[in-house]
Design an enzyme around this catalytic site. Structure first.
Site, PDB file in Angstrom:
ATOM      1  N   ARG A  54     115.765 -56.853  44.020  1.00  0.00           N
ATOM      2  CA  ARG A  54     115.089 -55.848  43.166  1.00  0.00           C
ATOM      3  C   ARG A  54     114.421 -56.515  41.977  1.00  0.00           C
ATOM      4  NH1 ARG A  54     118.138 -50.725  43.758  1.00  0.00           N
ATOM      5  NH2 ARG A  54     119.933 -51.385  44.967  1.00  0.00           N
ATOM      6  N   SER A  92     123.268 -63.865  42.194  1.00  0.00           N
ATOM      7  CA  SER A  92     124.643 -63.611  42.652  1.00  0.00           C
ATOM      8  C   SER A  92     125.207 -64.720  43.510  1.00  0.00           C
ATOM      9  CB  SER A  92     124.664 -62.291  43.389  1.00  0.00           C
ATOM     10  OG  SER A  92     124.048 -61.312  42.595  1.00  0.00           O
ATOM     11  N   ASP A 133     126.160 -61.034  39.618  1.00  0.00           N
ATOM     12  CA  ASP A 133     126.092 -59.577  39.834  1.00  0.00           C
ATOM     13  C   ASP A 133     127.372 -58.885  39.394  1.00  0.00           C
ATOM     14  OD1 ASP A 133     126.527 -59.631  43.495  1.00  0.00           O
ATOM     15  OD2 ASP A 133     127.522 -60.731  41.888  1.00  0.00           O
TER      16      ASP A 133
END
Ligand code: 0WK
Ligand code: BGC
Length: 788
Positions: free
Chosen positions: A409, A473, A527
């Site tokens: 994203r 992440s 994350d």
């Protein structure tokens, strides 16, 4: 009987040339198609009444559950005894079933008489006689010393609660032995055999002759799912959907129902069709002439239900073979069940084992935090340089990237401070192609920058230069907030030239290569940290971040004095645990199975991320697929037929686990998932088993995750010398969010293993991108404050 009455009457009247009158009498015995269709409708109504829990007690057709749920699949083998009582002859049989795939069954049998006085005498005498016949048969075959399994065809209405227990409801066909109705005929037979003491057998099943007949024919024709007896008495059975069988728990699969249709009309449902002759017969209880009948029956059934292709298969071997088949199937099911449970037990963890996982995780946490043991530790406890949470004064527009989960994203996050504090977000999801995940680092970061450019254009902010927070992440060593040295790729990523590099530099280099815009990369966060921050914005008690998605990991606010890799003892810092690597030095070997090892061997990073590979979405489907392969290879599933698709890695996606375990999903939908996987020959039973495997694998994953989290919250409680700790855990990840039971099992495990911690789980709705932007906002606030 009917004929003799009629003929007598006919000759009397004949004298009077009143043939018509005879027809008048026969007229009432002739049923038109409309009559028969009407009988069929009334019959169906009675069947539904018999199947209903509330209406069953008043139903004439009792629809009795038989607990026969599977038909032979050709893998049955062994020697089985059978008794066949209730037809014209009482038989004792020995049935030899061999699983050489040739469906070969050898049978030896002996007919014994049941004297009238025993049919009408005391029940114990009747069963003593049966045991006597059995002893005689075993003697003859010289097998009296073997404890063989036995199937008992007992062709009278019985209420069953399990396959080897059957309460006689009422005698029929001239039997009237007293002391049997209302009793379990299996116990009566066992008692009679015990009383003799000269042989022993294992009564595995008691069935109705219709069921035996269906099984006998079912051994040769797998489409045989109805059993019909038209002999001394008449009755039928068929395989009914469990969801219609309200007298038995469970909605999955099918079960054979003994209809006891002989009683149809006992409630007057046929009075308008019964003739004086029927009433007379009934009064006298006589019943000849069962043969012409067959052709008429076939023709009539095909006329009444033209859209059903009904084939009639005469049973040549009697229901005794069927009883032996039911026993053989029960034995096969029991043996297969035991073997499946033995395999699944390797995936079931006890409370003691989970406590041990928690203890070992606690040990690894301390080893990861301590300077002298950090390098050897598997759980790296990486400092994140995130030390404070938003204080509500943050404001401004921030860009955020969220890489490492299912979706990549790019986000614009508008933060307003003060009383009207709020966070507004715009985001766009981009795919990360496999070739970018596994190509060069330049290609990957050029792709990321390409997406940023597309997003800025999409938002009409071309060329804007905003502070950026980068959720990356993967395990990174950080010496400051805006630096992240990638230690190793996980989750199938392996772009070259990145491990050991600062991913912030790699991003900045890619931005420079594009020469279209410039960005101020303020923070790189994991994350888990982004998720903790996102949830912390709603709930200040949120000091733990947890991801259970493609991968799994956790972070939490640790006391600075315990973060030995970073100078300073004041306050707290968020630590990215990278707990996915727990077990990489064998800490989990005694909980790991052959299926875990199979998954690890085929992964892009064998030997690494062992804990993650037992918990997260990227791997659970593969664990299930490997268990299904093992089951199939052992003939415990899919009739032992291995489909090419099932051998295909990654074919059983983890999303199927969530779908298959969803309570809303009926079995047939599970079957459609299996058909989608090319397992077209799967049966209802197969679907039940696949569901069980999915639930065992997911349960273990949730428990292992819970055991790890229990270690974390207890660590925080001990850090703060609290007997009771109240804390919130911010959670994100597709597996946690979409699996129907994962979250509740994990919560339960944490509550059980960390009873002194009251843990609230806050599901992140906005993703970690928001958290990354908030961390960036805090960093900017501190930086701006420092510059003033
Ligand atoms: C959504 C978060 C993202 C994280 C992902 C994990 O915004 O940072 O990586 O959850 O879940 P997954 O997409 O792997 O199931
Ligand atoms: C990575 C972690 C990440 C987790 C969840 C793991 O494979 O090593 O950094 O937090 O996946 O996405």
């Amino acid at each position: 009987m009917i004929a003799s009455h009629l003929l007598a009457y006919y000759f009397t009247e004949l004298h009077h040339d009143k043939v018509q009158q005879v027809d008048k009498y026969l007229y009432h015995l002739r049923l038109s198609d409309e009559n028969l269709m009407d009988v069929s409708v009334r019959f169906r109504r009675e069947m539904d009444k018999g199947l209903g829990r509330d209406s069953n007690p008043t139903a004439a057709v009792k629809m009795l559950p038989t607990f026969v749920r599977s038909t032979p699949d050709g893998t049955e083998k062994g020697d089985f005894l059978a008794l066949d009582l209730g037809g014209t002859n009482f038989r004792v049989l020995l049935v030899k079933v061999s699983d050489n795939g040739k469906q070969k069954v050898e049978m030896e049998n002996q007919i014994y008489a049941i004297p009238e006085e025993l049919m009408r005498g005391s029940g114990s005498e009747l069963f003593d006689h049966i045991a006597e016949c059995l002893a005689n048969f075993l003697e003859k075959l010289g097998i009296k010393n073997q404890k063989l399994p036995l199937g008992f065809t007992f062709s009278f209405p019985c209420q069953q609660t399990k396959l080897d227990e059957s309460i006689l409801v009422s005698w029929t066909k001239g039997f009237k032995s007293h002391g049997v109705e209302g009793r379990d005929v299996v116990s009566l037979l066992r008692k009679a055999i015990k009383k003799r003491g000269d042989f022993d057998i294992d009564i595995v099943a008691v069935i109705n002759d219709t069921v035996g007949t269906m099984m006998t024919c079912g051994y040769d024709d797998h489409h045989c799912e109805i059993g019909l007896i038209v002999g001394t008495g008449t009755n039928a059975c068929y395989m009914e959907e469990m969801r219609h069988l309200e007298l038995v728990e469970g909605d999955e699969g099918r079960m054979c129902v003994n209809m006891e249709w002989g009683a149809f009309g006992d409630d007057g449902a046929m009075d308008d069709l019964r003739t004086d002759f029927d009433r007379e017969i009934d009064a006298g209880s006589l019943n000849p002439g069962k043969q012409l009948f067959a052709r008429r029956l076939h023709k009539m059934v095909r006329r009444l239900v033209p859209d059903c292709d009904v084939r009639f298969l005469r049973s040549e071997d009697g229901s005794g073979k069927g009883a032996a088949m039911v026993t053989a199937v029960a034995y096969r099911l029991a043996t297969q069940h035991a073997e499946r449970q033995r395999i699944l037990d390797t995936l079931r963890l006890s409370r003691e084992q989970l406590l041990e996982v928690k203890r070992r995780m606690g040990e690894e946490i301390n080893r990861g935090l301590a300077k002298e043991s950090h390098d050897q530790a598997t759980v790296k406890m990486l400092p994140t340089y995130v030390r404070s949470t938003p204080d509500g004064t943050e404001h401004g527009d921030f860009l955020a990237l969220d890489l490492g989960g299912t979706n990549f994203r790019v986000l614009l996050v508008r933060v307003r401070g003060g009383k009207r504090r709020s966070v507004e977000m715009h985001n766009k999801i981009y795919a990360i192609p496999q070739e970018a995940m596994q190509g060069t680092g330049e290609e990957l970061f050029d792709h990321i920058v390409h997406c940023i450019a597309d997003f800025l254009e999409y938002m009409g902010m071309k060329g804007a230069s905003l502070p950026l927070g980068f959720t990356f992440s993967f395990p990174c060593h950080q010496n400051k907030l805006d630096q992240g040295i990638l230690l190793k790729w996980t989750k199938g990523f392996k772009a070259t030239g990145c491990e050991g590099e600062d991913v912030v530099c790699l991003l900045k280099d890619a931005i420079q290569r594009r020469e279209e815009f410039d960005l101020d990369v303020v923070a790189v966060v994991n994350d888990t940290v982004g998720t903790m921050m996102t949830c912390g914005y709603e709930d200040p008690l949120c000091e733990v971040g947890l991801i259970v998605g493609t991968g799994t990991n956790a972070c939490y606010m640790e006391e600075m004095q315990n973060v030995e890799l970073v100078e300073g003892d004041e306050g707290r810092m968020c630590v990215n645990m990278e707990w996915g690597a727990f077990g990489d030095h064998g800490e989990l070997d005694d909980f790991s199975t052959e299926f875990d090892r199979a998954v690890d061997d085929c992964a892009t990073n064998p030997g690494k991320q062992r804990y993650e590979k037992m918990i997260s979405g990227m791997y659970l489907g593969e664990i299930v697929r490997n268990v299904l392969l093992e089951f199939t290879a052992k003939g415990l599933l899919f009739r032992g037929k291995l489909s090419e698709r099932l051998k295909t890695r990654g074919i059983f996606e983890t999303k199927f686990l969530s779908q298959i375990e969803s309570d809303r999903l009926a079995l047939r939908q599970v079957r459609s998932i299996l058909q989608h996987l090319g397992l077209t020959s799967s049966t209802c039973d197969d679907s039940i088993l696949v569901k069980e495997v999915c639930s065992v694998v997911a349960r273990r994953a949730a428990q292992l995750c819970g055991a790890g989290l229990a270690a974390v919250v207890d660590k925080i409680r001990q850090n703060r010398n609290l007997s009771e700790l109240k804390i919130t855990v911010g959670v994100d990840g597709t597996l946690y969010k979409l699996h129907p039971h994962f979250s509740s099992i994990m919560h339960e495990t944490v509550r059980d293993l960390a009873p002194q911690c009251e843990v609230t789980f806050l599901q992140s709705e906005d993703g970690s991108g928001k958290g990354a932007a908030l961390i960036t906002a805090v960093a900017c606030r501190i930086r701006d404050a420092g510059q003033r």
